[in-house]
Design an enzyme around this catalytic site. Structure first.
Site, PDB file in Angstrom:
ATOM      1  CB  SER A   1      -0.920  -0.008   1.229  1.00 25.76           C
ATOM      2  OG  SER A   1      -0.169  -0.241   2.411  1.00 25.76           O
TER       3      SER A   1
ATOM      4  CG  ASN B   1      -4.153  -5.274  12.524  1.00 27.59           C
ATOM      5  OD1 ASN B   1      -3.574  -5.116  11.448  1.00 27.59           O
ATOM      6  ND2 ASN B   1      -4.555  -6.450  12.964  1.00 27.59           N
TER       7      ASN B   1
ATOM      8  CB  THR C   1     -41.731  26.258  -8.327  1.00 27.14           C
ATOM      9  OG1 THR C   1     -42.821  26.748  -9.104  1.00 27.14           O
ATOM     10  CG2 THR C   1     -41.663  27.033  -7.019  1.00 27.14           C
ATOM     11  CG  HIS C   2     -42.613  22.958 -11.313  1.00 21.94           C
ATOM     12  ND1 HIS C   2     -42.781  21.626 -11.037  1.00 21.94           N
ATOM     13  CD2 HIS C   2     -43.396  23.627 -10.424  1.00 21.94           C
ATOM     14  CE1 HIS C   2     -43.647  21.485 -10.029  1.00 21.94           C
ATOM     15  NE2 HIS C   2     -44.021  22.684  -9.638  1.00 21.94           N
TER      16      HIS C   2
ATOM     17  CB  SER D   1     -14.877  27.034 -28.045  1.00 22.32           C
ATOM     18  OG  SER D   1     -14.840  26.281 -29.241  1.00 22.32           O
TER      19      SER D   1
ATOM     20  CE  LYS E   1     -19.608  27.143 -27.081  1.00 24.24           C
ATOM     21  NZ  LYS E   1     -20.845  26.756 -26.445  1.00 24.24           N
TER      22      LYS E   1
ATOM     23  CG  ASN F   1     -17.616  27.026 -23.234  1.00 27.31           C
ATOM     24  OD1 ASN F   1     -18.632  27.579 -23.665  1.00 27.31           O
ATOM     25  ND2 ASN F   1     -16.786  26.355 -23.997  1.00 27.31           N
TER      26      ASN F   1
ATOM     27  CD  GLU G   1     -20.086  23.124 -18.552  1.00 34.21           C
ATOM     28  OE1 GLU G   1     -19.200  22.458 -19.121  1.00 34.21           O
ATOM     29  OE2 GLU G   1     -20.776  23.969 -19.151  1.00 34.21           O
TER      30      GLU G   1
ATOM     31  CE  LYS H   1      -4.507   3.115   4.981  1.00 37.39           C
ATOM     32  NZ  LYS H   1      -5.319   1.838   5.027  1.00 37.39           N
TER      33      LYS H   1
END
Ligand code: ARG
Length: 458
Positions: free
Chosen positions: A23, A110, A155-156, A277, A283, A285, A290, A325
């Site tokens: 490990s 341990n 709403t919605h 872009s 663009k 972005n 995101e 881990k």
């Protein structure tokens, strides 16, 4: 291949098996916690006369040297060791000789790994909390500046009623405040020390577990040695809290992406937090928002992975637990990175207040208030709802807002309307009359802000 347990074996471990089992590639992250834990253990062993003071001092000096050299980069942690515990112990013996071989008296890997991971997570809980606090500072600054910035509430994803930007952001303030209280809860519960549990059944040496717990800043030792070596609940709790933080960030990011879209234009993300872009020159972005939204899945994944690893494990330690881990580390890095980036993006974002106000005005967000106007003049609510519905239809056909209809047009639908209807349905009235606790009205919001300021002062 340097192994701590070669005595009982007559053959070398198969190369692939060794690599599969090791490990060190990921638990080297725990070098500081491993050394700190060993230092506390050795101090306790000397206090209990299990080691001499001279041996203790030699070991402490050796461990300090290893820590310093690792931090300065002069001692590399290489994959010739199985795990971080083997690396530290072997390096110690190499440096100080015989005394180094006594470090592991009354201890097992341990309880050692249980301690290291707990110490590491405890530190990360506090760091995550500090980052959330910075985010809340930025949120509150923007809220204070925008108690009068009107925008549509949805709403919605349909325009519903006017609110303010302060009120909208206040909802996120509440979410991140709850996240902090979750971290505080789990910190309290996890702050007990597994060291001294041995492999699973304690040890025959007269260890003082209270003392090591105190040296390491814990409230006390864990009460059952089997539990101490096999408990990873605190990590489940951290990953669960981290998942909730990511869920909150992701919802916020989704809104920012919408608000930043060409259709909404409620916000402009700073150039420093946007990308272009390779083909479309126009663009800009919202990649950061995101990505934060996208990275949420990794953190959920770490939570589900750990729960699945633990499910069905018999007591006490099993090697499966080594799998606690890698994904936890990744989740910790991810959540901290996301909070940091998000805070910077929010801090530099420009809010297009005119656009927000305009959008609220042109979405019939004051229709409820127009109905309430009629109710206040004796019209039953259901009738008022119908009357205003007709007016909305009429206005939509003419591409107008309710505020733009003439009094004659109003009265043609219901004679109850008077000239004071315009004042009654102005955006400012709609918002500022909403003064129940937790509502967007300026006075209600200012009361909440006072509480938030006080909360952040401590
Ligand atoms: N690398 C192990 C882990 O992360 C350390 C404990 C190993 N203990 C053992 N008995 N094999 O869990």
């Amino acid at each position: 291949m340097a192994q701590l347990w070669g005595g009982r074996f007559t053959k070398e471990t198969d190369r692939l098996v060794y690599r599969f089992n090791a490990s060190i590639a990921f638990d080297q992250r725990l070098y500081r916690e491993d050394i700190e834990g060993s230092m506390a253990h050795v101090r306790m062993l000397a206090k209990q006369n299990i080691l001499t003071e001279a041996e203790r001092d030699q070991i402490l000096q050796g461990l300090e040297g290893i820590l310093k050299d690792v931090e300065e980069g002069t001692l590399g942690i290489t994959d010739q060791y199985e795990d971080i515990h083997s690396f530290v112990e072997a390096s110690l013996i190499e440096r100080i000789g015989e005394a180094g071989k006594k470090l592991h008296t009354g201890r097992s890997r341990n309880d050692q790994v249980a301690l290291d991971m707990r110490l590491y997570t405890r530190k990360e809980v506090l760091e995550t909390d500090a980052l959330l606090k910075k985010l809340l500072e930025v949120l509150l600054r923007i809220m204070e500046e925008n108690t009068e910035t009107i925008m549509p509430g949805f709403t919605h994803l349909q325009k519903a009623q006017p609110i303010t930007l302060a009120h909208h952001l206040g909802a996120y303030f509440e979410m991140f405040r709850r996240d902090r209280s979750r971290l505080a809860d789990l910190h309290e519960r996890m702050n007990v020390c597994p060291l001294g549990a041995g492999a699973l059944a304690g040890t025959t040496y007269p260890l003082d577990r209270e003392y090591t717990a105190e040296l390491l800043g814990f409230d006390g030792p864990m009460s059952n040695s089997m539990d101490a070596v096999s408990d990873r609940d605190y990590l489940v709790e951290y990953l669960s809290a981290a998942s909730t933080i990511m869920m909150h960030l992701s919802r916020f990011c989704e809104e920012i992406i919408l608000w930043n879209s060409n259709e909404y234009r409620f916000v402009e993300i700073d150039d420093a937090y946007s990308t272009g872009s390779s083909i479309m020159p126009q663009k800009k972005n919202p990649d950061i928002a995101e990505l934060v939204r996208g990275k949420t899945g990794r953190v959920y994944g770490a939570l589900i992975s750990l729960l699945t690893t633990l499910k069905g494990l018999p007591l006490a330690y099993n090697k499966d637990m080594q799998e606690d881990k890698e994904q936890a580390f990744d989740a910790i890095d991810t959540v901290k990175g996301c909070i940091t980036l998000f805070t910077g993006m929010l801090d530099t974002m420009v809010f297009q207040k005119e656009r927000m106000n305009d959008s609220a005005r042109h979405g019939f967000t004051n229709a409820t208030d127009a109905a309430d106007y009629l109710v206040n003049r004796g019209v039953p609510f259901r009738d008022a709802h119908g009357i205003v519905g007709k007016l909305v239809l009429y206005a939509i056909d003419r591409n107008k807002a309710l505020d733009d209809l003439s009094l004659e047009e109003y009265r043609a639908v219901s004679p109850v309307f008077e000239a004071d209807i315009y004042e009654a349905i102005s955006m400012e009235t709609c918002v500022n009359k909403r003064l129940t606790a937790g509502a967007p009205g300026k006075e209600a919001m200012e009361k909440a802000i006072v509480v938030y300021r006080e909360y952040l002062r401590t």
